[in-house]
Design a protein around this motif. Structure first.
Motif, PDB file in Angstrom:
ATOM      1  N   ALA A 249       0.881  -1.162   0.000  1.00  0.00           N
ATOM      2  CA  ALA A 249       0.000   0.000   0.000  1.00  0.00           C
ATOM      3  C   ALA A 249       0.917   1.210   0.000  1.00  0.00           C
ATOM      4  O   ALA A 249       2.129   1.087   0.231  1.00  0.00           O
ATOM      5  CB  ALA A 249      -0.920   0.004   1.212  1.00  0.00           C
ATOM      6  N   GLN A 250       0.375   2.380  -0.271  1.00  0.00           N
ATOM      7  CA  GLN A 250       1.176   3.615  -0.267  1.00  0.00           C
ATOM      8  C   GLN A 250       0.731   4.460   0.907  1.00  0.00           C
ATOM      9  O   GLN A 250      -0.295   5.128   0.857  1.00  0.00           O
ATOM     10  CB  GLN A 250       0.994   4.376  -1.585  1.00  0.00           C
ATOM     11  CG  GLN A 250       1.821   5.669  -1.651  1.00  0.00           C
ATOM     12  CD  GLN A 250       1.785   6.320  -3.000  1.00  0.00           C
ATOM     13  OE1 GLN A 250       2.318   5.793  -3.967  1.00  0.00           O
ATOM     14  NE2 GLN A 250       1.142   7.487  -3.089  1.00  0.00           N
ATOM     15  N   GLY A 284      -2.615   5.925  -0.416  1.00  0.00           N
ATOM     16  CA  GLY A 284      -2.710   6.916  -1.461  1.00  0.00           C
ATOM     17  C   GLY A 284      -2.507   6.261  -2.807  1.00  0.00           C
ATOM     18  O   GLY A 284      -2.241   5.055  -2.913  1.00  0.00           O
ATOM     19  N   TYR A 285      -2.596   7.062  -3.871  1.00  0.00           N
ATOM     20  CA  TYR A 285      -2.463   6.540  -5.235  1.00  0.00           C
ATOM     21  C   TYR A 285      -1.457   7.346  -6.054  1.00  0.00           C
ATOM     22  O   TYR A 285      -0.717   6.804  -6.837  1.00  0.00           O
ATOM     23  CB  TYR A 285      -3.829   6.561  -5.917  1.00  0.00           C
ATOM     24  CG  TYR A 285      -3.889   5.886  -7.270  1.00  0.00           C
ATOM     25  CD1 TYR A 285      -3.633   4.519  -7.392  1.00  0.00           C
ATOM     26  CD2 TYR A 285      -4.221   6.601  -8.418  1.00  0.00           C
ATOM     27  CE1 TYR A 285      -3.706   3.890  -8.624  1.00  0.00           C
ATOM     28  CE2 TYR A 285      -4.306   5.976  -9.653  1.00  0.00           C
ATOM     29  CZ  TYR A 285      -4.049   4.621  -9.751  1.00  0.00           C
ATOM     30  OH  TYR A 285      -4.136   3.983 -10.971  1.00  0.00           O
ATOM     31  N   PRO A 309       2.361  10.318 -11.936  1.00  0.00           N
ATOM     32  CA  PRO A 309       2.410   8.848 -11.966  1.00  0.00           C
ATOM     33  C   PRO A 309       1.587   8.237 -10.837  1.00  0.00           C
ATOM     34  O   PRO A 309       1.529   8.770  -9.729  1.00  0.00           O
ATOM     35  CB  PRO A 309       3.901   8.543 -11.794  1.00  0.00           C
ATOM     36  CG  PRO A 309       4.462   9.749 -11.105  1.00  0.00           C
ATOM     37  CD  PRO A 309       3.670  10.913 -11.612  1.00  0.00           C
ATOM     38  N   CYS A 310       0.962   7.132 -11.148  1.00  0.00           N
ATOM     39  CA  CYS A 310       0.194   6.410 -10.131  1.00  0.00           C
ATOM     40  C   CYS A 310       1.059   5.306  -9.534  1.00  0.00           C
ATOM     41  O   CYS A 310       2.080   4.901 -10.112  1.00  0.00           O
ATOM     42  CB  CYS A 310      -1.086   5.837 -10.732  1.00  0.00           C
ATOM     43  SG  CYS A 310      -0.804   4.607 -12.016  1.00  0.00           S
ATOM     44  N   CYS A 311       0.661   4.827  -8.390  1.00  0.00           N
ATOM     45  CA  CYS A 311       1.405   3.771  -7.715  1.00  0.00           C
ATOM     46  C   CYS A 311       1.286   2.473  -8.523  1.00  0.00           C
ATOM     47  O   CYS A 311       0.180   1.977  -8.753  1.00  0.00           O
ATOM     48  CB  CYS A 311       0.853   3.575  -6.308  1.00  0.00           C
ATOM     49  SG  CYS A 311       1.680   2.248  -5.400  1.00  0.00           S
ATOM     50  N   PRO A 312       2.404   1.894  -8.956  1.00  0.00           N
ATOM     51  CA  PRO A 312       2.352   0.695  -9.794  1.00  0.00           C
ATOM     52  C   PRO A 312       1.993  -0.574  -9.038  1.00  0.00           C
ATOM     53  O   PRO A 312       1.675  -1.600  -9.643  1.00  0.00           O
ATOM     54  CB  PRO A 312       3.777   0.602 -10.353  1.00  0.00           C
ATOM     55  CG  PRO A 312       4.629   1.236  -9.298  1.00  0.00           C
ATOM     56  CD  PRO A 312       3.790   2.347  -8.712  1.00  0.00           C
ATOM     57  N   ALA A 313       2.032  -0.515  -7.714  1.00  0.00           N
ATOM     58  CA  ALA A 313       1.810  -1.729  -6.925  1.00  0.00           C
ATOM     59  C   ALA A 313       0.413  -2.302  -7.118  1.00  0.00           C
ATOM     60  O   ALA A 313       0.220  -3.516  -7.027  1.00  0.00           O
ATOM     61  CB  ALA A 313       2.054  -1.438  -5.441  1.00  0.00           C
ATOM     62  N   VAL A 351     -11.353   4.556  -7.347  1.00  0.00           N
ATOM     63  CA  VAL A 351     -11.900   3.870  -8.522  1.00  0.00           C
ATOM     64  C   VAL A 351     -10.772   3.363  -9.416  1.00  0.00           C
ATOM     65  O   VAL A 351     -10.842   2.259  -9.962  1.00  0.00           O
ATOM     66  CB  VAL A 351     -12.864   4.794  -9.290  1.00  0.00           C
ATOM     67  CG1 VAL A 351     -13.243   4.182 -10.640  1.00  0.00           C
ATOM     68  CG2 VAL A 351     -14.122   5.036  -8.462  1.00  0.00           C
ATOM     69  N   ASN A 352      -9.706   4.154  -9.539  1.00  0.00           N
ATOM     70  CA  ASN A 352      -8.543   3.678 -10.294  1.00  0.00           C
ATOM     71  C   ASN A 352      -7.914   2.454  -9.626  1.00  0.00           C
ATOM     72  O   ASN A 352      -7.513   1.494 -10.301  1.00  0.00           O
ATOM     73  CB  ASN A 352      -7.509   4.792 -10.421  1.00  0.00           C
ATOM     74  CG  ASN A 352      -7.850   5.789 -11.509  1.00  0.00           C
ATOM     75  OD1 ASN A 352      -8.132   5.408 -12.641  1.00  0.00           O
ATOM     76  ND2 ASN A 352      -7.860   7.065 -11.165  1.00  0.00           N
ATOM     77  N   ILE A 353      -7.821   2.473  -8.293  1.00  0.00           N
ATOM     78  CA  ILE A 353      -7.283   1.322  -7.569  1.00  0.00           C
ATOM     79  C   ILE A 353      -8.186   0.101  -7.762  1.00  0.00           C
ATOM     80  O   ILE A 353      -7.712  -1.025  -7.955  1.00  0.00           O
ATOM     81  CB  ILE A 353      -7.125   1.658  -6.073  1.00  0.00           C
ATOM     82  CG1 ILE A 353      -6.018   2.701  -5.880  1.00  0.00           C
ATOM     83  CG2 ILE A 353      -6.798   0.402  -5.260  1.00  0.00           C
ATOM     84  CD1 ILE A 353      -5.909   3.240  -4.475  1.00  0.00           C
ATOM     85  N   PHE A 354      -9.490   0.321  -7.727  1.00  0.00           N
ATOM     86  CA  PHE A 354     -10.467  -0.747  -7.962  1.00  0.00           C
ATOM     87  C   PHE A 354     -10.225  -1.416  -9.313  1.00  0.00           C
ATOM     88  O   PHE A 354     -10.206  -2.651  -9.425  1.00  0.00           O
ATOM     89  CB  PHE A 354     -11.873  -0.141  -7.891  1.00  0.00           C
ATOM     90  CG  PHE A 354     -12.975  -1.035  -8.381  1.00  0.00           C
ATOM     91  CD1 PHE A 354     -13.426  -2.090  -7.615  1.00  0.00           C
ATOM     92  CD2 PHE A 354     -13.579  -0.799  -9.616  1.00  0.00           C
ATOM     93  CE1 PHE A 354     -14.450  -2.914  -8.065  1.00  0.00           C
ATOM     94  CE2 PHE A 354     -14.599  -1.616 -10.071  1.00  0.00           C
ATOM     95  CZ  PHE A 354     -15.041  -2.676  -9.291  1.00  0.00           C
ATOM     96  N   VAL A 355     -10.014  -0.606 -10.337  1.00  0.00           N
ATOM     97  CA  VAL A 355      -9.772  -1.147 -11.679  1.00  0.00           C
ATOM     98  C   VAL A 355      -8.410  -1.846 -11.735  1.00  0.00           C
ATOM     99  O   VAL A 355      -8.284  -2.956 -12.263  1.00  0.00           O
ATOM    100  CB  VAL A 355      -9.860  -0.027 -12.734  1.00  0.00           C
ATOM    101  CG1 VAL A 355      -9.421  -0.542 -14.108  1.00  0.00           C
ATOM    102  CG2 VAL A 355     -11.276   0.538 -12.804  1.00  0.00           C
ATOM    103  N   ASP A 356      -7.374  -1.208 -11.167  1.00  0.00           N
ATOM    104  CA  ASP A 356      -6.020  -1.778 -11.214  1.00  0.00           C
ATOM    105  C   ASP A 356      -5.945  -3.135 -10.531  1.00  0.00           C
ATOM    106  O   ASP A 356      -5.246  -4.041 -11.007  1.00  0.00           O
ATOM    107  CB  ASP A 356      -5.022  -0.832 -10.552  1.00  0.00           C
ATOM    108  CG  ASP A 356      -4.724   0.417 -11.375  1.00  0.00           C
ATOM    109  OD1 ASP A 356      -5.196   0.485 -12.528  1.00  0.00           O
ATOM    110  OD2 ASP A 356      -4.036   1.317 -10.853  1.00  0.00           O
ATOM    111  N   THR A 357      -6.618  -3.280  -9.384  1.00  0.00           N
ATOM    112  CA  THR A 357      -6.508  -4.512  -8.601  1.00  0.00           C
ATOM    113  C   THR A 357      -7.463  -5.598  -9.069  1.00  0.00           C
ATOM    114  O   THR A 357      -7.464  -6.696  -8.521  1.00  0.00           O
ATOM    115  CB  THR A 357      -6.754  -4.231  -7.107  1.00  0.00           C
ATOM    116  OG1 THR A 357      -7.988  -3.512  -6.951  1.00  0.00           O
ATOM    117  CG2 THR A 357      -5.612  -3.417  -6.513  1.00  0.00           C
TER     118      THR A 357
END
Length: 411
Positions: A249-250, A284-285, A309-313, A351-357
């Motif tokens: 996580a960030q 955070g993101y 840039p967004c967190c790549p994790a 929402v971006n994290i939701f899509v990424d994960t």
């Protein structure tokens, strides 16, 4: 509720490196000082000491720049939480259904999640596994009971009302996510509960006389097993198995003024009975800079998306550990963005994290409970969440939802 009298014992295998992990995981780029101090190793994070954030919040308050969160008449629904009284599941063969004391059963392909306020969820898996995430049941999230952020929505249950707690997952050491008083009551009511924590936090539990605690690093796995000691109780599962993964996580972590980032923050994946949950914890993101107009800092245009840039994790988590049946994601405590964008996700971030994960469904958390000196309006996070879903051309309901405190959602 005869089944609640059965004693259940938990055991945990030794943590091992995850079979699915990024290429750089073995180099541990998040270890600033091996075993002592940790960091966010991505350009999506801009470091600001916790003390400087606190001083800036005080300055904004003194100078009248701060927007005070108005909690009176907040409108957040709160109800008494209810829990399934047994570990039984509803079989696809109706003739094989076992009757619980009040007839409530969980389907064998369903997860039941109950929001208990802020970042605390109680999750009932179809395997019979029962877990808590970041439980804090106190009136204040603070090292003392007379000062600090006060809860403005009621606690929807007590630890004594929860029939089973097999495991408890702690995202990090901040007081709104880790409470000594809550942990001690959990130990008393559920002595076999096993705690999972990031590196550096186990000593907090051993200091309280708790030895059922497993400390993990990012991209480490462990297996949790729960078995009944009462062989005569045919209602209880002979053994319940769960795969546990500690994931990035960030964020940041501390308990005092001189231990900043001496313990690790994390998200958690738990899979049991063929169903999986990803708990984001506090994260955070991306970081927003001061040259962006204030009114544009919360919402992301394609231009801003490319610039910061967004967190790549999170994509790594989705690709290597996903998809997840349910994600538990933070949406609050994000204003002003210059102070909190690195640490706390607003709904557009989430929402971006939701899509990424690659979560199939999600429930929102980390809002509607404490006044953490952030400046968004109480009901802004769920309203902004709908805007953020629309911006991604996702449905406003049925995919990433909010719920009331004490409400249970089956997925």
């Amino acid at each position: 509720m005869a089944s609640t009298q059965t004693s259940f014992v938990t055991t945990v295998t030794k943590p091992v490196p995850s079979k699915a992990r990024p290429d750089d995981a073995d180099s541990k780029p998040h270890h600033a000082t091996p075993g002592k101090v940790f960091k966010n190793p991505w350009p999506s994070f801009v470091y600001r000491p916790g003390r400087s954030i606190g001083l800036e919040l005080v300055y904004r308050s003194w100078t009248g720049k701060a927007k005070k969160m108005v909690t009176e008449g907040h409108g957040i629904p709160v109800q008494k939480a209810t829990f399934l009284p047994s570990r039984h599941i509803k079989s696809t063969d109706a003739g094989k259904d076992a009757a619980s004391s009040d007839g409530r059963l969980l389907s064998q392909d369903t997860i039941r999640a109950t929001w208990l306020g802020h970042a605390c969820f109680y999750v009932e898996f179809p395997s019979g596994l029962r877990v808590l995430f970041d439980p804090v049941f106190e009136d204040r999230c603070s090292p003392v009971s007379w000062f600090g952020p006060r809860r403005f929505t009621e606690v929807p249950t007590t630890i004594a009302d929860i029939p089973f707690v097999d495991a408890c997952f702690i995202s990090h050491a901040h007081y709104d996510h880790l409470s000594q008083a809550t942990v001690l009551r959990l130990k008393e009511k559920h002595p076999n509960c096993h705690f999972f924590v990031g590196l550096g936090i186990k000593k907090f539990f051993t200091g309280l006389g708790i030895d059922k605690c497993t400390e993990l690093d990012w991209w480490e796995d462990a297996e949790l097993r729960v078995r009944s000691e009462d062989t005569a109780d045919k209602a209880a599962a002979a053994e319940i198995a769960a795969q546990v993964s500690c994931l990035p996580a960030q964020h940041a972590s501390n308990r005092g003024a001189f231990d900043e980032n001496h313990s690790l923050w994390a998200s958690w994946a738990v899979c049991s009975g063929g169903k999986s949950v990803w708990f984001a914890g506090d994260t955070g993101y991306r970081a927003i800079s001061a040259d962006i107009p204030e009114e544009a800092r919360s919402k992301y245009t394609p231009e801003l998306h490319r610039r910061f840039p967004c967190c790549p994790a999170f994509k790594q988590i989705g690709e290597l550990k996903g998809p997840f049946d349910l994600g538990l994601l933070p949406i609050g405590a994000y204003e002003p963005r210059l102070l909190f964008s690195s640490l706390h996700s607003n709904p557009y971030d989430s929402v971006n994290i939701f899509v990424d994960t690659r979560c199939r469904r999600a429930l929102a958390m980390h809002w509607g409970t404490w006044d953490l000196a952030t400046e968004e309006a109480v009901m802004e996070p769920p309203e902004m969440l709908k805007e953020a879903l629309r911006s991604k051309k996702l449905p406003e309901t049925g995919v990433f939802d909010t719920c009331g405190i004490g409400e249970s959602v089956e997925v």
